[in-house]
Structures are given as structure tokens and as C-alpha cells.
Write an enzyme that holds these catalytic residues in place. Structure first.
Site, PDB file in Angstrom:
ATOM      1  N   GLU A  23       0.789  -1.468   0.004  1.00 29.72           N
ATOM      2  CA  GLU A  23      -0.008   0.010   0.002  1.00 29.72           C
ATOM      3  C   GLU A  23       0.797   1.245  -0.063  1.00 29.72           C
ATOM      4  O   GLU A  23       2.237   1.322   0.070  1.00 29.72           O
ATOM      5  CB  GLU A  23      -0.909   0.087   1.491  1.00 29.72           C
ATOM      6  CG  GLU A  23      -2.515  -0.664   1.113  1.00 29.72           C
ATOM      7  CD  GLU A  23      -3.306   0.435   0.252  1.00 29.72           C
ATOM      8  OE1 GLU A  23      -2.749   1.529  -0.332  1.00 29.72           O
ATOM      9  OE2 GLU A  23      -4.432   0.113   0.264  1.00 29.72           O
ATOM     10  N   ARG A 126      -8.141   1.379  13.469  1.00 29.16           N
ATOM     11  CA  ARG A 126      -6.665   1.563  13.084  1.00 29.16           C
ATOM     12  C   ARG A 126      -6.626   2.529  11.734  1.00 29.16           C
ATOM     13  O   ARG A 126      -7.557   2.745  11.316  1.00 29.16           O
ATOM     14  CB  ARG A 126      -6.082   0.229  12.781  1.00 29.16           C
ATOM     15  CG  ARG A 126      -6.139  -0.174  11.282  1.00 29.16           C
ATOM     16  CD  ARG A 126      -5.342  -1.266  10.763  1.00 29.16           C
ATOM     17  NE  ARG A 126      -5.437  -1.868   9.512  1.00 29.16           N
ATOM     18  CZ  ARG A 126      -5.468  -1.390   8.476  1.00 29.16           C
ATOM     19  NH1 ARG A 126      -4.808  -0.233   8.229  1.00 29.16           N
ATOM     20  NH2 ARG A 126      -5.644  -2.247   7.412  1.00 29.16           N
ATOM     21  N   ASN A 128      -5.479   4.192   8.250  1.00 28.63           N
ATOM     22  CA  ASN A 128      -5.472   3.239   7.139  1.00 28.63           C
ATOM     23  C   ASN A 128      -4.583   4.403   5.931  1.00 28.63           C
ATOM     24  O   ASN A 128      -3.241   4.488   6.038  1.00 28.63           O
ATOM     25  CB  ASN A 128      -6.522   2.817   6.680  1.00 28.63           C
ATOM     26  CG  ASN A 128      -6.516   2.009   5.359  1.00 28.63           C
ATOM     27  OD1 ASN A 128      -5.780   1.001   5.412  1.00 28.63           O
ATOM     28  ND2 ASN A 128      -7.407   2.107   4.176  1.00 28.63           N
ATOM     29  N   ASP A 146     -13.475  -4.503  11.637  1.00 27.34           N
ATOM     30  CA  ASP A 146     -14.383  -5.551  11.215  1.00 27.34           C
ATOM     31  C   ASP A 146     -15.218  -4.874  10.202  1.00 27.34           C
ATOM     32  O   ASP A 146     -16.029  -4.117  10.310  1.00 27.34           O
ATOM     33  CB  ASP A 146     -15.406  -5.753  12.335  1.00 27.34           C
ATOM     34  CG  ASP A 146     -16.340  -6.591  11.916  1.00 27.34           C
ATOM     35  OD1 ASP A 146     -16.503  -7.284  10.913  1.00 27.34           O
ATOM     36  OD2 ASP A 146     -17.333  -7.199  12.943  1.00 27.34           O
ATOM     37  N   ASN A 176      -9.841   5.458   2.844  1.00 26.43           N
ATOM     38  CA  ASN A 176      -8.901   5.211   1.680  1.00 26.43           C
ATOM     39  C   ASN A 176      -8.420   6.371   0.665  1.00 26.43           C
ATOM     40  O   ASN A 176      -8.151   7.379   1.145  1.00 26.43           O
ATOM     41  CB  ASN A 176      -9.499   3.921   0.767  1.00 26.43           C
ATOM     42  CG  ASN A 176      -8.858   2.685   0.903  1.00 26.43           C
ATOM     43  OD1 ASN A 176      -7.650   2.650   1.082  1.00 26.43           O
ATOM     44  ND2 ASN A 176      -9.438   1.577   1.053  1.00 26.43           N
ATOM     45  N   ASP A 233     -10.117   1.438  -3.880  1.00 24.59           N
ATOM     46  CA  ASP A 233      -9.304   1.604  -2.589  1.00 24.59           C
ATOM     47  C   ASP A 233      -8.356   2.816  -2.930  1.00 24.59           C
ATOM     48  O   ASP A 233      -8.963   4.016  -2.663  1.00 24.59           O
ATOM     49  CB  ASP A 233      -8.154   0.217  -3.021  1.00 24.59           C
ATOM     50  CG  ASP A 233      -7.375  -0.134  -1.850  1.00 24.59           C
ATOM     51  OD1 ASP A 233      -7.182   0.911  -1.100  1.00 24.59           O
ATOM     52  OD2 ASP A 233      -7.387  -1.402  -1.587  1.00 24.59           O
TER      53      ASP A 233
END
Length: 340
Positions: A23, A126, A128, A146, A176, A233
Site C-alpha cells: 500500500e 486503526r 489506514n 471489522d 482510503n 481503494d
């Protein structure tokens, strides 16, 4: 045969690095090096396209999710699971191997820990992805771990040049792709729990996004063998305002013009999960694409997708096939550098 007339091009494997979750790919024009992260390995990869040399720096965290070069020095900014940190200058790559020596590193400073400590500790949330605006402000977003939960606990934060932090969004599923139009008047953003790309009007003088609306919805099938799957993404923009966005678990990058029309699709053959593209190289005429293991985000098939987790590239130079579609006035663009 493709069920549409959108041109399709093929990226090629550049480095067989076999990341678990590659990433955050970014080009640094000051060093002419490419950098990206393998999130759950908590590693920062550096690559010299001229020599093929590769280096890996490992950090003592559960994950390293986002990186960006800075304007002021050779240190990078990065995000661990719950913190924005300063990282030392990445190791200069010298080893000609996809699996070089791992350099154990430590962050030089914790800049901020804006997320709920309890939710980070119990792995509910968290950090990203992130992005930088043309003034050097830094945006970092979080996600709910989750990805089936009905509640969206993620957030998007902005850090101004004096490091003042402001929460920009809450109720985010998976924060994202984030990027800005060449004139700085638009901010593009992806929450991957929603299968779309959003766009905001952006006040560059204050760093304030407003008037959120849908820019693009899910794309058509790549071809008869590859139906539309996954979600959007990470993204980047080129120098003429086209948005290039990776399609998670759908093996491609989609190019969309400022009017929201798909102009090209780039196949990452042999990989299930493209994660984010960027432009780099001496003239910003190469697109680099990170990918994830085929097991990420669902059932995997390593035999069918042997290049999942590898680094891909595609030429956008003047004589390339894709450039013939984009036209003579096309140009690449580097991501903005952090000013904090």
C-alpha cells in the site's frame, strides 16, 4: 471480449516482492526513489527503478499504513495503528533482490495520537490511508477493522502546517484514497465501505472540504472473464486532472476523467488485489501499482493469482499505447509533500 469499448492496458510485474498488503506507494523526486509499505509487516520498502536495488525498513508496530515524504527534510511521516509518527530517512536501496536485508528502525517522534485509545488497543479501529493537499496539510484516515460491522467507527483528520489537528469526517467505514485536482479546488475521497468515489469542493485557503457528492460509481466488468467485484481503494491524480483508482480484489486500475467518465482500465494480470497507484520516474511517466496477497479481504487462490503482493508498473511515455489514448497534452503528477 470486453462488454464495453473502454481501452484496456496491461501493467507488468516490476518486482516480485510478495507483500501481504502492499500500500501507500509514493515517488520521491528528490531522490528518484519509489517507496511503499507492507501494512501488516510494518515495513517500508524503497526501490531504485534505475538500478533495481531494493531495501526494507521494519518498525516495531502492529502496522505501518501510510507514508509521505516531507518538504523540510529527508524524514518521512507515517501512520502506525493509532498514531501519526515521524520516521527517519528510508534506507538507500543497494541490494539487487526482492528480499533484501531487513533494517530494524525506530520512529524518531510520535507527533499525534488522535484516535480513541481503547478502540485502537482492542483493534476496533486503526489508521489506514492518507493524503497531502497542495499547501502541505496532511490528511490521515482510520477504518473499522471489522469490515462487516454495521457501525462505521473510522474518522478523517487534517493536520495544518502548525500541526493543529481537526476532525474532518466521522462515521467512516474504511478511509482510503484521497487526492486533489491540479488547481486545488476539488478533493476526491474514498470510503471503501461504499462502492463509489466522492468529490468535495475544497477551499485551499482553509483546508476545508464541502458539498460532498458522488463522482463515480462502480465500473463495468473488465472483460467477460473478469466481472465487476470488490471496491475502490487507493487513488492518485495525473497532471491534467484524471483520477486513477485501484480496484480492490478486482485486479485493475480505473482511469476516470474530471467529468466522471472512464477513459482507460489497466489490468494487473496475476494479481487479485490492486491497492493504489502513483506516478513516478524521471518525467513522471511511469505508473507504479502496489498489490495485496490474494488472501487479503476474502478467500485466496495463489495458483490463479501468483503475482498478488508484487509491485507492478506501466509506461505512460510518449510512445506508449496508453499515451495514444490520453493525447499529447497529458502529463503525470507527483503526490504533494507534507509541510508539517
Amino acid at each position: 471480449m470486453a462488454p464495453h469499448n473502454i481501452p484496456i492496458f496491461d501493467a507488468e510485474v516490476l518486482l516480485k516482492c510478495q507483500n501481504t498488503l502492499g500500500e501507500g506507494v509514493v515517488w520521491d523526486s528528490t531522490t528518484q526513489l519509489l517507496h511503499w509499505v507492507d501494512i501488516f509487516a510494518s515495513t517500508l520498502h524503497s526501490y531504485n527503478p534505475l538500478t533495481g536495488a531494493h531495501s526494507v525498513d521494519k518498525y516495531p508496530s502492529k502496522c505501518l499504513t501510510y507514508i509521505t515524504p516531507r518538504v523540510s527534510n529527508k524524514a518521512f511521516l507515517g501512520t502506525f495503528e493509532g498514531s501519526l509518527v515521524e520516521l527517519p530517512e528510508p534506507t538507500i536501496p543497494t541490494e539487487l533482490t526482492p528480499k533484501p536485508t531487513i533494517n530494524e528502525k525506530q520512529p524518531t517522534k510520535v507527533i499525534s495520537e488522535p484516535l480513541n485509545e481503547g478502540l485502537v488497543k482492542d483493534e476496533t479501529i486503526r489508521f489506514n490511508d492518507g493524503g497531502v493537499d497542495p499547501k502541505g496539510r496532511v490528511f490521515v484516515g482510520s477504518m473499522g477493522q471489522d469490515e462487516t460491522a454495521e457501525v462505521y467507527p473510522g474518522e478523517l483528520w487534517r493536520y495544518d502546517l502548525d500541526r493543529t489537528k481537526t476532525k474532518i469526517l466521522d462515521n467512516v467505514g474504511v478511509s482510503n484514497g484521497l487526492g486533489f485536482s491540479p488547481d486545488g479546488k476539488l478533493m476526491y475521497y474514498i470510503d471503501s465501505r461504499k462502492d463509489r468515489i466522492d468529490v468535495f469542493d475544497y477551499d485551499l485557503s482553509t483546508g476545508t472540504p464541502s458539498n460532498r457528492r458522488v463522482f463515480a460509481s462502480s465500473p463495468p466488468a473488465l472483460d467477460d472473464q473478469h466481472p465487476t467485484e470488490g471496491v475502490y481503494d487507493g487513488l492518485c491524480l495525473d497532471g491534467v486532472g484524471n483520477v486513477w483508482v485501484a480496484r480492490w480484489r478486482n485486479g485493475r486500475v480505473v482511469g476516470i476523467n474530471p467529468q466522471g467518465e472512464i477513459i482507460a482500465m489497466i489490468r494487473v494480470d496475476g494479481s487479485k488485489g490492486a491497492t493504489i497507484p502513483c506516478f513516478g520516474g524521471p518525467n513522471l511517466e511511469t505508473m507504479y501499482i502496489t498489490t495485496a496477497s490474494s488472501t487479503q479481504g476474502g478467500p485466496g487462490d495463489a495458483d490463479k493469482y501468483p503475482n498478488s503482493g508484487d509491485l507492478f508498473s506501466i509506461d505512460f511515455g510518449p510512445d506508449s499505447p496508453i499515451r495514444k489514448v490520453l493525447g499529447e497534452g497529458w502529463k503525470g503528477a507527483e503526490r504533494y509533500r507534507a509541510g508539517i
